[in-house]
Structures are given as structure tokens and as C-alpha cells.
Design a protein around this motif. Sequence first.
Motif, mmCIF file in Angstrom:
data_model
loop_
_atom_site.group_PDB
_atom_site.id
_atom_site.type_symbol
_atom_site.label_atom_id
_atom_site.label_comp_id
_atom_site.label_asym_id
_atom_site.label_seq_id
_atom_site.Cartn_x
_atom_site.Cartn_y
_atom_site.Cartn_z
ATOM 1 N N GLU A 190 0.824 -1.213 0.000
ATOM 2 C CA GLU A 190 0.000 0.000 0.000
ATOM 3 C C GLU A 190 0.858 1.263 0.000
ATOM 4 O O GLU A 190 0.453 2.285 -0.568
ATOM 5 C CB GLU A 190 -0.948 -0.004 1.195
ATOM 6 N N SER A 191 2.041 1.205 0.586
ATOM 7 C CA SER A 191 2.918 2.376 0.615
ATOM 8 C C SER A 191 3.466 2.723 -0.769
ATOM 9 O O SER A 191 3.960 3.831 -0.988
ATOM 10 C CB SER A 191 4.087 2.141 1.579
ATOM 11 N N LEU A 192 3.380 1.775 -1.701
ATOM 12 C CA LEU A 192 3.897 1.991 -3.059
ATOM 13 C C LEU A 192 2.842 2.534 -4.019
ATOM 14 O O LEU A 192 3.167 2.922 -5.141
ATOM 15 C CB LEU A 192 4.448 0.678 -3.619
ATOM 16 N N ILE A 193 1.597 2.544 -3.610
ATOM 17 C CA ILE A 193 0.498 2.899 -4.510
ATOM 18 C C ILE A 193 0.373 4.419 -4.628
ATOM 19 O O ILE A 193 0.356 5.138 -3.625
ATOM 20 C CB ILE A 193 -0.819 2.272 -4.014
ATOM 21 N N THR A 194 0.299 4.886 -5.887
ATOM 22 C CA THR A 194 0.078 6.302 -6.192
ATOM 23 C C THR A 194 -1.095 6.407 -7.160
ATOM 24 O O THR A 194 -1.694 5.398 -7.553
ATOM 25 C CB THR A 194 1.324 6.925 -6.836
ATOM 26 N N GLU A 195 -1.386 7.621 -7.581
ATOM 27 C CA GLU A 195 -2.474 7.822 -8.549
ATOM 28 C C GLU A 195 -2.184 7.137 -9.875
ATOM 29 O O GLU A 195 -3.108 6.789 -10.619
ATOM 30 C CB GLU A 195 -2.707 9.317 -8.784
ATOM 31 N N GLU A 196 -0.891 6.966 -10.185
ATOM 32 C CA GLU A 196 -0.526 6.339 -11.465
ATOM 33 C C GLU A 196 -0.563 4.811 -11.407
ATOM 34 O O GLU A 196 -0.486 4.153 -12.441
ATOM 35 C CB GLU A 196 0.885 6.784 -11.893
ATOM 36 N N THR A 197 -0.657 4.254 -10.210
ATOM 37 C CA THR A 197 -0.670 2.788 -10.076
ATOM 38 C C THR A 197 -1.985 2.237 -10.608
ATOM 39 O O THR A 197 -3.061 2.651 -10.197
ATOM 40 C CB THR A 197 -0.504 2.377 -8.607
#
Length: 367
Positions: free
Chosen positions: A119-126
Motif C-alpha cells: 500500500e505504501s507503493l500505490i500512487t495515482e498512477e498505479t
Amino acid sequence: MIKIPIYDPSTEVESLSQEVLESVQKVLQSGQFILGQNVKNFEKETADYLGVKFAFGVNSGTDALVIGLRALGIGNGDKVITTPFTFFATVEAIHLVGAEPILADIDPKTFNIDVSNLESLITEETKAILPVHLFGQACEMDELRAIAEKYNLKIIEDVAQGFGGEYKGNKLGSMGDVGCFSFFPTKNLGTYGDGGLITTNDEETARFIRMLRGHGSEKKYHNEMFGYNSRLDEIHAAILRVKLPKIEDWNHKRKEVAERYQKGLSEIPEIILPNEKKGRVHVFHQYTIRVLNGKRDELKNYLFEKGIGSMIYYPVPLHKLPVYKEKDWAFPIAEKAAEEVLSLPMWPLLPVDSQEEVIRAVREFFI
């Protein structure tokens, strides 16, 4: 000279030769070599076996990943979370559709992607998560699906090494938005050449897969997008139809080999044996141990001197490959695994006396 290779298809080829030759001969006599009845039947039989609505034969596991990603709308500017400890094709496919792989470190026991910090890796672009069921054991699919649902992400299962494996009663490749399989000759279900498969339960995704594998058209000469010439050959489908009914027995035999290894090697403190987690059916595409205290290469060389083959899957984690030399990535668990993993001989018809010889050689090295 290697007496016991890491993998030997000769016994299987010999046992199937008559059935395979008859099936191939029927294809030759039919004159249907592209998307004929064998491909249609194999797709139906495989979909039924895996418990999915749709299955499409393509010409490789790599193409399965590329087409699967594109069919889900993954493309330029998108980010896909995956593992640094897998074969290069996993990240290669992400790049080939114009997306960017975001890597997450692995679980040291299963070698699969560690879900704890995704979850810490998720951004709007994911836009997606691409888990790899490495060596034949399922990833943590419940957790992955919960994360995907929470953030509206797609899941692309890389099942290249896990045909027939299960997670809580579900076949691998049936739980994501698409499942991608390889039929490379050494796989649990392999043909005598290249081949692949894409599965899905979504009708619209299936429509895109069907179009993309055939030059982007539903109707011949009415191309709607730029696609690929990626179709499972009729001859390979015929071969795979001979082999598919045997996969459960072959996977069971792999597990018997693994159990014999487990029993014979369990008392050696300097190695860590594969860990089959509860609720999984591990199909042991590879039997991969971890060799501690920097002795992996010594053991590999010792086995070679004894005429026993072994392989390192994978000696270089993806983020350390030349294509990523500009990246300043660090995934310490994957890096440590690359220094310690060693795969021992594994195939369904591996003779028991050969298994015992492998066990004896490993024990002699340490004891």
C-alpha cells in the motif's frame, strides 16, 4: 558428465510418443494449422480445468503478459507493482506496453511478493499488481485482492511456473483479472516449443484478448487496433491436449519428489527448505533451497563434480540487471535470496534412486 540433470524430459517424451505422433499426424492430415479445432478444444478444456470462463492460446508466456496487460488498459504512464525476484519477462512485458514496473521486496520463505508494504507503493498512477506464483506456490491472493479492490487496481497473475497450483481451493490463474501461463518445454505443462495462455472471467477483457492476439481485429480484414500475431499453433495445442489430462498426476509426482527431499534434507541446519504454506497446493515447478553461510556456490560445484545438475533461479535480481543500471534500487531480501537459492533436480518421473543420490550428495557436503 552430468548423470542427473536439473530436468530431463526424455522419459516423458518416450512415454507419450505414440499419442503425440498420432495427434500431430491428425493435424497434418486436417490441413488446419492456425486456430483450428485443437486450439478451440484445448482452450475449452483448459478453461474447465482452471475454473475460468475464457482461455486463449497465444504463442508464449511473454506474449500472454503483454496482451493481458493491454487487454486491461495498462499503458503509457501507468505503474504496475511486481516483484524483483522473477524471470525478466515479467518486467519486460510491463515496459513493452509503455508502463513502469514498481518493485516490492519478497517474502524470504516463499520468494513471492511481500504484501505487507504494497500500500505504501500505490500512487495515482498505479493501475495494477502483477504477482508471480514463483516456483509453483501461490502468492497471498486474499491480501492482494483486498488491496486491489481498495485502490481499484487490476491483478495480472503470472502463472508461468504454477500450472495446476491452488490457493484455498482456487486454481492459480483464476483469481485475478487475467492469468498468464507459459507452455515452455520445462514447465509443469509444457509443449515441445513455445506456447502460452491467457485466462479471464470478464467478457469484455476476453474480447480484447481475442482481438489483440489476431492483429487487433474481431472480423478478418477489419482491424480496429494495433495487435499482434500471437496464436498458439495447432500442433502445439494437439500436444498439450495429450498432456493436459496427465497434469494432476504429474504434479502429484512432483510433490512426492519434494516430500522425499524434505525428509532427506530436513536435519541440515545450513539449508532452508521450501515452505508450503497452509491452504496452498504447491506444484513444485522447482525445488529451491536456500544455502546459508555463503556455501551455495560450493555446494553447486560439489554436486556438479558428483554428476548432479542444479540451477540458480535467479542469480541476479531484476533491479540489478544492466537495463536498470541507472536506478538506485535496493531490495535486500531479494538480493540475499539471489546469493543463496539453489534448485535441485525436479521432474515428475525423476527416478527414486536418483532422488536418493541427490539427497546423499547434499548430506555428504554438509556432514
